[in-house]
Write an enzyme that holds these catalytic residues in place. Structure first.
Site, PDB file in Angstrom:
ATOM      1  N   PRO A   2      -1.192  -1.502   3.935  1.00 29.26           N
ATOM      2  CG  PRO A   2      -2.682  -2.258   5.520  1.00 29.26           C
ATOM      3  CD  PRO A   2      -1.866  -1.085   5.147  1.00 29.26           C
ATOM      4  CD  GLU A   3       0.108  -0.652  -2.081  1.00 26.96           C
ATOM      5  OE1 GLU A   3      -0.018  -0.973  -3.265  1.00 26.96           O
ATOM      6  OE2 GLU A   3       1.056   0.048  -1.680  1.00 26.96           O
TER       7      GLU A   3
END
Length: 302
Positions: A2-3
DNA sequence: CGCCACTCCTGTAGGC
DNA sequence: TGCCTACAGGAGTGGC
């Protein structure tokens, strides 16, 4: 992994489902991920509290109420899953928040790189939360002007790839989007940060905004494990231009995409579209443009 | 101070 | 088919 776009997708989906709800019980179901010092506090002090806010800063999420802030970092494989009804915990579940209406929020993280931490005050100012105070610009929350970014890059001797990954400079970019942004900007990942001209930093800013905007529109990127709070995959993985595509033709010029390890991270780029250059720093007008459509949204941060 | 290597961790994919 | 190993990397830390 997850960014910013994945974390923002989670925030968007989850907000209407949990804001306003009352916590009946918070249960720490694993000894990892939840910061040791606040394991007991979480179960003791969250019961009965109401969720007022759900905010994002960089790759962090903060669940807020009258006198608490619950900080989440999803690490490599963290998921926040919304359950409409009470659901048995699966392996690698670290925290279960049960609401008074019977729904639940599960934090799952097989690789346990994530972090959960409780602070005994309302979110309000992110400066009070050390993890957030350390972060640099958030591309969605703060306008990044090309000129101010260029000034910061002038002081850095490391490569532009490393600068993009430095959360103290810009927060929210991880390994996937760093490659994608640099491809869109036509900048070689090994280019020294301080050698970029103002014009190229302006292109970098545009590429940054456009790439994150598009990824958010598509619900994030699922390489292996990312799921939104209802268990769905993202859509941006089908639109990656270079990440994970070494040996395949560049979508722009058909040159084969290369891969190089930079600072221990796989980095993908087109050797023709992303030439290494020695920029002069004179030319090019810099306007105060904000990053794409970003920077217009306001939350309670700041 | 800057930069690098190392560390945490487990699911997945590839080789044999 | 099954086992083993390499690999993926965010962020903090410590060494040089």
């Amino acid at each position: 992994m997850p960014e910013l776009p994945e974390v923002e997708t989670i925030r968007t989906f989850l907000s209407p489902l949990i804001i306003g709800k009352q916590i009946r019980r918070a249960r720490v179901t694993s000894k990892r991920v939840v910061e040791e010092a606040c394991r007991d506090d979480i179960s003791r002090s969250l019961a009965g509290k109401r969720i007022r806010t759900f905010q994002r800063r960089g790759k962090y999420l903060v669940l807020g109420g009258e006198n608490f802030s619950l900080l989440f970092h999803l690490g490599m494989s963290g998921r926040l899953i919304f359950m409409p009804h009470a659901t048995p915990v699966v392996p690698h579940t670290h925290l279960v928040i049960s609401f008074s209406d019977g729904s639940q929020l599960h934090f799952q993280d097989p690789r346990a790189f994530g972090r959960i931490k409780l602070y005994p005050f309302a979110p309000g100012s992110p400066r009070r939360i050390p993890e957030l105070a350390r972060l640099g610009w958030d591309p969605l929350e703060d306008g990044i002007t090309p000129l101010s970014l260029w000034q910061c890059l002038q002081r850095r001797k490391s490569t532009i790839k490393q600068s993009l990954l430095d959360q103290h400079l810009i927060s929210g970019i991880g390994n996937i989007y760093a490659s994608e942004i640099l491809f869109r900007a036509g900048i070689h990942p090994l280019q020294p940060s301080h050698r970029l001209s103002k014009a190229r930093v302006k292109r970098l800013c545009q590429a940054l905004g456009e790439t994150l905007d598009e990824a958010i529109r598509r619900g994030g990127t699922t390489i292996l494990s990312f799921r939104d709070p209802e268990g769905r995959r993202g859509g941006f993985q089908d639109h990656l231009q270079v990440y994970g595509r070494n040996g395949q033709p560049c979508p722009r010029c058909r040159t084969l995409i290369g891969k190089e390890i930079i600072a221990g991270r796989s980095t993908y780029f087109c050797p023709r579209c992303q030439r290494r250059k020695r920029d002069s720093t004179s030319s090019a007008s810099l306007t105060g443009d904000r990053v794409g459509e970003l920077g217009k949204r306001l939350h309670d941060f700041g």
